[in-house]
Design a protein around this motif. Structure first.
Motif, PDB file in Angstrom:
ATOM      1  N   LYS A   1       0.852  -1.180   0.000  1.00 40.33           N
ATOM      2  CA  LYS A   1       0.000   0.000   0.000  1.00 40.33           C
ATOM      3  C   LYS A   1       0.892   1.235   0.000  1.00 40.33           C
ATOM      4  O   LYS A   1       1.883   1.287   0.730  1.00 40.33           O
TER       5      LYS A   1
ATOM      6  N   GLY B   1      -5.675   2.757   5.549  1.00 36.97           N
ATOM      7  CA  GLY B   1      -4.710   1.749   5.914  1.00 36.97           C
ATOM      8  C   GLY B   1      -5.173   0.926   7.106  1.00 36.97           C
ATOM      9  O   GLY B   1      -6.107   1.298   7.818  1.00 36.97           O
TER      10      GLY B   1
ATOM     11  N   LYS C   1      -4.744   4.997   1.185  1.00 40.14           N
ATOM     12  CA  LYS C   1      -3.688   4.303   0.474  1.00 40.14           C
ATOM     13  C   LYS C   1      -4.207   3.616  -0.778  1.00 40.14           C
ATOM     14  O   LYS C   1      -5.393   3.291  -0.888  1.00 40.14           O
TER      15      LYS C   1
ATOM     16  N   SER D   1      -3.471   0.355  -3.508  1.00 46.64           N
ATOM     17  CA  SER D   1      -2.820  -0.959  -3.609  1.00 46.64           C
ATOM     18  C   SER D   1      -1.916  -1.011  -4.833  1.00 46.64           C
ATOM     19  O   SER D   1      -2.293  -0.555  -5.916  1.00 46.64           O
TER      20      SER D   1
END
Length: 355
Positions: free
Chosen positions: A215, A254, A263, A265
């Motif tokens: 992340k 997160g 975040k 991926s």
């Protein structure tokens, strides 16, 4: 004249944070003086050299090495499970996934699900997909298209005979399962001898290739692009090269409740996944390589001085004297900053705080 220690300390502290959090961040400062101004005060407590060379920024992120593409494979017919693969097995095209009442269910590649019986006269994308698999396996004599013809049926019978199956010339969900590629058996949901039924889970699978997932903050995601080269540090300290395979488009919070930033991926494919042992769900560190500036002048970030007009300068030391030289700044990375202007040359000395 008063020494610029406080200005340098504040600038160094702020820019050090910028360099860590956003390594590719750049500030541009237009100088108000071309020649700089000589100092009649004392010299700086320490100096560093102006260097010429390449400057690259990078960032590190925590990741996990494992397998992507988790999927449950369900039964399509009632009966007794008579064979199942072991956990960790990799099943490729035409290999057995499992067997019910002694009848093998095989894996084929494709994105369309196997939801009906394919036989002479049936048409559709699933027909084309199955015919492509037959052709890849060497069973030809028909046109790969959306129509299941008598020629397709003949090829199916040859395929069934080669596999030791009943030669019906038809194929249905009780015979094959489609997946995007080879699958790895993570675990089995039933044991041999258990009863199965349509829709009942049989296998838990993943993709067959190990990848690294991680992340990154949304603020940094714009600097991460598909195809970017990375270096993955494994638990034993060794490095493995790879590249970014995909960057997500949906931001999520997160797992750490103390972090407020959303975040994205990121998935990294390893260049040589077979050479990293049997690691699975192991923590790794990924170094993301960002922008590179070729053949530029750089100074330590703490050498920058804040000017009243919001620009920056460096304190050049030469012949027992020092003078402030306004500079334009570029890339910040690895504790240094790209600078230009003011007649700077490699090898010049600039003032920095005492260590």
């Amino acid at each position: 004249m008063k020494r610029p220690t406080m200005r340098r300390t504040v600038v160094a502290a702020v820019l050090a944070i910028v360099a860590v959090v956003g390594g590719s961040t750049a500030f541009t400062a237009l100088s108000s003086s071309d020649d700089g101004s000589s100092r009649d005060g004392g010299l700086p407590p320490a100096t560093e050299s102006v260097r010429r060379g390449d400057l690259s920024d990078s960032a590190q992120a925590d990741g996990t090495i494992g397998y992507e593409g988790k999927r449950k494979i369900n039964g399509a017919a009632a009966g007794t499970l008579t064979w199942a693969p072991k956990g960790g097995s990799v099943i490729k095209r035409n290999n057995r996934l499992f067997a019910v009442d002694g009848r093998s269910v095989r894996l084929m590649y494709g994105s369309e699900p196997m939801y009906r019986t394919l036989k002479e006269g049936v048409e559709g994308d699933d027909v084309r997909q199955f015919e492509q698999n037959l052709a890849e396996l060497g069973y030809t004599g028909f046109t790969v298209d959306e129509e299941f013809t008598d020629l397709t049926a003949d090829a199916v019978k040859r395929w069934q005979k080669a596999n030791g199956d009943k030669e019906t010339g038809t194929v249905g969900p009780e015979n094959i399962v489609f997946a995007s590629g080879a699958v790895r058996v993570e675990s089995t949901a039933l044991s041999v001898g258990d009863m199965t039924a349509p829709g009942r889970p049989l296998l838990n699978t993943t993709g067959s290739e190990r990848v690294v997932t991680m992340k990154v903050d949304v603020a940094e995601s714009s600097s991460v692009k598909e195809g970017d080269k990375v270096s993955v540090t494994l638990p034993d300290g060794k490095s493995a090269p790879g590249k970014v395979r995909s960057v997500g488009t949906s931001a999520e919070k997160g797992e750490d409740p103390s972090e407020d930033s959303a975040k994205i991926s990121v998935t990294v494919a390893l260049d040589e996944p077979d050479k990293i042992g049997a690691l699975d769900q192991a923590p790794v560190t990924v170094e993301l390589k960002g922008e590179t500036r070729k053949d530029v002048l750089t100074v330590p970030i703490e050498a920058l001085l804040a000017l009243p007009d919001k620009g920056f300068a460096v304190e050049v030391v030469r012949g027992g004297e020092s003078r402030e030289v306004p500079v334009d700044t570029g890339l910040f990375a690895r504790g240094r900053v790209e600078v230009s202007g003011g007649g700077l040359r490699a090898g010049m000395k600039v003032g920095v705080p005492a260590i």
